[in-house]
Write a protein that holds these residues in place. Sequence first.
Motif, PDB file in Angstrom:
ATOM      1  N   MET A   1     101.546  61.260  86.357  1.00  0.00           N
ATOM      2  CA  MET A   1     100.711  61.249  87.547  1.00  0.00           C
ATOM      3  C   MET A   1     101.042  60.008  88.372  1.00  0.00           C
ATOM      4  N   ALA A   2     101.147  60.164  89.668  1.00  0.00           N
ATOM      5  CA  ALA A   2     101.462  59.037  90.549  1.00  0.00           C
ATOM      6  C   ALA A   2     100.324  58.031  90.543  1.00  0.00           C
ATOM      7  N   ARG A   3     100.678  56.797  90.541  1.00  0.00           N
ATOM      8  CA  ARG A   3      99.697  55.724  90.568  1.00  0.00           C
ATOM      9  C   ARG A   3      99.182  55.513  91.986  1.00  0.00           C
ATOM     10  N   THR A   4      97.904  55.144  92.104  1.00  0.00           N
ATOM     11  CA  THR A   4      97.318  54.801  93.389  1.00  0.00           C
ATOM     12  C   THR A   4      97.422  53.294  93.562  1.00  0.00           C
ATOM     13  N   ALA A   5      97.960  52.876  94.676  1.00  0.00           N
ATOM     14  CA  ALA A   5      98.043  51.434  94.954  1.00  0.00           C
ATOM     15  C   ALA A   5      96.641  50.872  95.074  1.00  0.00           C
ATOM     16  N   THR A   6      96.438  49.693  94.518  1.00  0.00           N
ATOM     17  CA  THR A   6      95.105  49.100  94.542  1.00  0.00           C
ATOM     18  C   THR A   6      95.065  47.806  95.340  1.00  0.00           C
ATOM     19  N   ASN A   7      95.950  47.683  96.298  1.00  0.00           N
ATOM     20  CA  ASN A   7      95.947  46.474  97.113  1.00  0.00           C
ATOM     21  C   ASN A   7      95.045  46.645  98.332  1.00  0.00           C
ATOM     22  N   SER A   8      93.989  47.406  98.186  1.00  0.00           N
ATOM     23  CA  SER A   8      93.047  47.614  99.274  1.00  0.00           C
ATOM     24  C   SER A   8      92.237  46.342  99.487  1.00  0.00           C
ATOM     25  N   ARG A   9      91.537  46.301 100.616  1.00  0.00           N
ATOM     26  CA  ARG A   9      90.855  45.057 100.969  1.00  0.00           C
ATOM     27  C   ARG A   9      89.562  45.343 101.712  1.00  0.00           C
ATOM     28  N   THR A  10      88.780  44.300 101.899  1.00  0.00           N
ATOM     29  CA  THR A  10      87.563  44.389 102.688  1.00  0.00           C
ATOM     30  C   THR A  10      87.932  44.551 104.149  1.00  0.00           C
ATOM     31  N   LEU A  11      87.305  45.497 104.824  1.00  0.00           N
ATOM     32  CA  LEU A  11      87.570  45.731 106.241  1.00  0.00           C
ATOM     33  C   LEU A  11      86.411  45.277 107.119  1.00  0.00           C
ATOM     34  N   GLU A  43     102.051  63.223  99.362  1.00  0.00           N
ATOM     35  CA  GLU A  43     102.178  64.606  98.887  1.00  0.00           C
ATOM     36  C   GLU A  43     102.340  64.624  97.371  1.00  0.00           C
ATOM     37  N   GLU A  44     103.138  63.705  96.857  1.00  0.00           N
ATOM     38  CA  GLU A  44     103.356  63.621  95.411  1.00  0.00           C
ATOM     39  C   GLU A  44     102.039  63.397  94.662  1.00  0.00           C
ATOM     40  N   ALA A  45     101.220  62.489  95.165  1.00  0.00           N
ATOM     41  CA  ALA A  45      99.937  62.209  94.497  1.00  0.00           C
ATOM     42  C   ALA A  45      99.010  63.420  94.559  1.00  0.00           C
ATOM     43  N   ILE A  46      98.997  64.124  95.696  1.00  0.00           N
ATOM     44  CA  ILE A  46      98.156  65.317  95.837  1.00  0.00           C
ATOM     45  C   ILE A  46      98.565  66.369  94.813  1.00  0.00           C
ATOM     46  N   ILE A  47      99.850  66.629  94.719  1.00  0.00           N
ATOM     47  CA  ILE A  47     100.339  67.648  93.785  1.00  0.00           C
ATOM     48  C   ILE A  47     100.129  67.207  92.339  1.00  0.00           C
ATOM     49  N   ASP A  48     100.434  65.947  92.022  1.00  0.00           N
ATOM     50  CA  ASP A  48     100.240  65.443  90.652  1.00  0.00           C
ATOM     51  C   ASP A  48      98.782  65.583  90.214  1.00  0.00           C
ATOM     52  N   PHE A  49      97.852  65.160  91.075  1.00  0.00           N
ATOM     53  CA  PHE A  49      96.434  65.262  90.732  1.00  0.00           C
ATOM     54  C   PHE A  49      96.062  66.723  90.514  1.00  0.00           C
ATOM     55  N   ALA A  50      96.443  67.572  91.466  1.00  0.00           N
ATOM     56  CA  ALA A  50      96.062  68.981  91.391  1.00  0.00           C
ATOM     57  C   ALA A  50      96.657  69.671  90.164  1.00  0.00           C
ATOM     58  N   GLU A  51      97.890  69.366  89.846  1.00  0.00           N
ATOM     59  CA  GLU A  51      98.490  69.997  88.663  1.00  0.00           C
ATOM     60  C   GLU A  51      97.721  69.662  87.398  1.00  0.00           C
ATOM     61  N   PHE A  53      94.315  68.551  87.369  1.00  0.00           N
ATOM     62  CA  PHE A  53      92.868  68.729  87.388  1.00  0.00           C
ATOM     63  C   PHE A  53      92.340  69.872  88.260  1.00  0.00           C
ATOM     64  N   ASP A  54      93.110  70.374  89.196  1.00  0.00           N
ATOM     65  CA  ASP A  54      92.621  71.416  90.100  1.00  0.00           C
ATOM     66  C   ASP A  54      93.810  72.261  90.574  1.00  0.00           C
ATOM     67  N   PRO A  55      94.430  73.016  89.653  1.00  0.00           N
ATOM     68  CA  PRO A  55      95.703  73.676  89.942  1.00  0.00           C
ATOM     69  C   PRO A  55      95.595  74.934  90.809  1.00  0.00           C
ATOM     70  N   GLN A  56      94.958  74.800  91.930  1.00  0.00           N
ATOM     71  CA  GLN A  56      94.935  75.904  92.894  1.00  0.00           C
ATOM     72  C   GLN A  56      96.158  75.774  93.804  1.00  0.00           C
ATOM     73  N   PRO A  57      96.750  76.883  94.229  1.00  0.00           N
ATOM     74  CA  PRO A  57      97.981  76.805  95.014  1.00  0.00           C
ATOM     75  C   PRO A  57      97.838  76.092  96.365  1.00  0.00           C
ATOM     76  N   ILE A  58      96.650  76.010  96.923  1.00  0.00           N
ATOM     77  CA  ILE A  58      96.504  75.252  98.184  1.00  0.00           C
ATOM     78  C   ILE A  58      96.700  73.756  97.961  1.00  0.00           C
ATOM     79  N   HIS A  59      96.661  73.338  96.684  1.00  0.00           N
ATOM     80  CA  HIS A  59      96.863  71.931  96.332  1.00  0.00           C
ATOM     81  C   HIS A  59      98.227  71.670  95.679  1.00  0.00           C
ATOM     82  N   THR A  60      98.890  72.718  95.210  1.00  0.00           N
ATOM     83  CA  THR A  60     100.107  72.520  94.417  1.00  0.00           C
ATOM     84  C   THR A  60     101.368  73.176  94.975  1.00  0.00           C
ATOM     85  N   ASP A  61     101.214  74.150  95.871  1.00  0.00           N
ATOM     86  CA  ASP A  61     102.354  74.938  96.344  1.00  0.00           C
ATOM     87  C   ASP A  61     102.433  74.867  97.867  1.00  0.00           C
TER      88      ASP A  61
END
Length: 169
Positions: A1-11, A43-51, A53-61
């Motif tokens: 699964m693709a990692r989410t970057a965590t360098n977010s900050r206070t806005l 796109e990679e993170a969307i597909i990785d997550f969906a594959e 936890f939520d493998p519906q084709p609108i998320h994976t194909d």
Amino acid sequence: MARTATNSRTLSETDFSAPTDDRYFEDYQLGAVYEYGHLAVSEEAIIDFAEQFDPQPIHTDERFAATGPFNGLIASGWHSAGLAMRLFADHYLSRVASLASPGVDEVRWQVPLRPGDSVRLRTTIVDARLSRSKDDRGMVVTLAELFNQNDQLPIRFRVMNILGRRPRS
């Protein structure tokens, strides 16, 4: 699964006066609004997550999604929730006083989260009250809103957190 970057900050121009490792119930003031971000959605993170936890084709194909009601690939709503939770945990929720969450209410997915989106989290404290039965804690209710770069809301929800009070000296 693709990692989410965590360098977010206070806005926000203002943030809590105490960092997450010294933040207690008393630091959560009714009506306070804070913003945190940004997280990029690939796109990679969307597909990785969906594959996983939520493998519906609108998320994976991509090909299938192009013919569907959203005219392209979209993230699972639960992926949106996960991104919001990442920002919530990194910046908003206490690391020393968070005791539990009795639940989340009013989860709404308003627009699709798409590849290439960049999201930020806005938190608004809508209720903060001391426990009636245990004087060492309180309940904070937060409206959490995840915005995309166009100020649209992929997800919003109300989350309840039980937080310990600052220890008395």
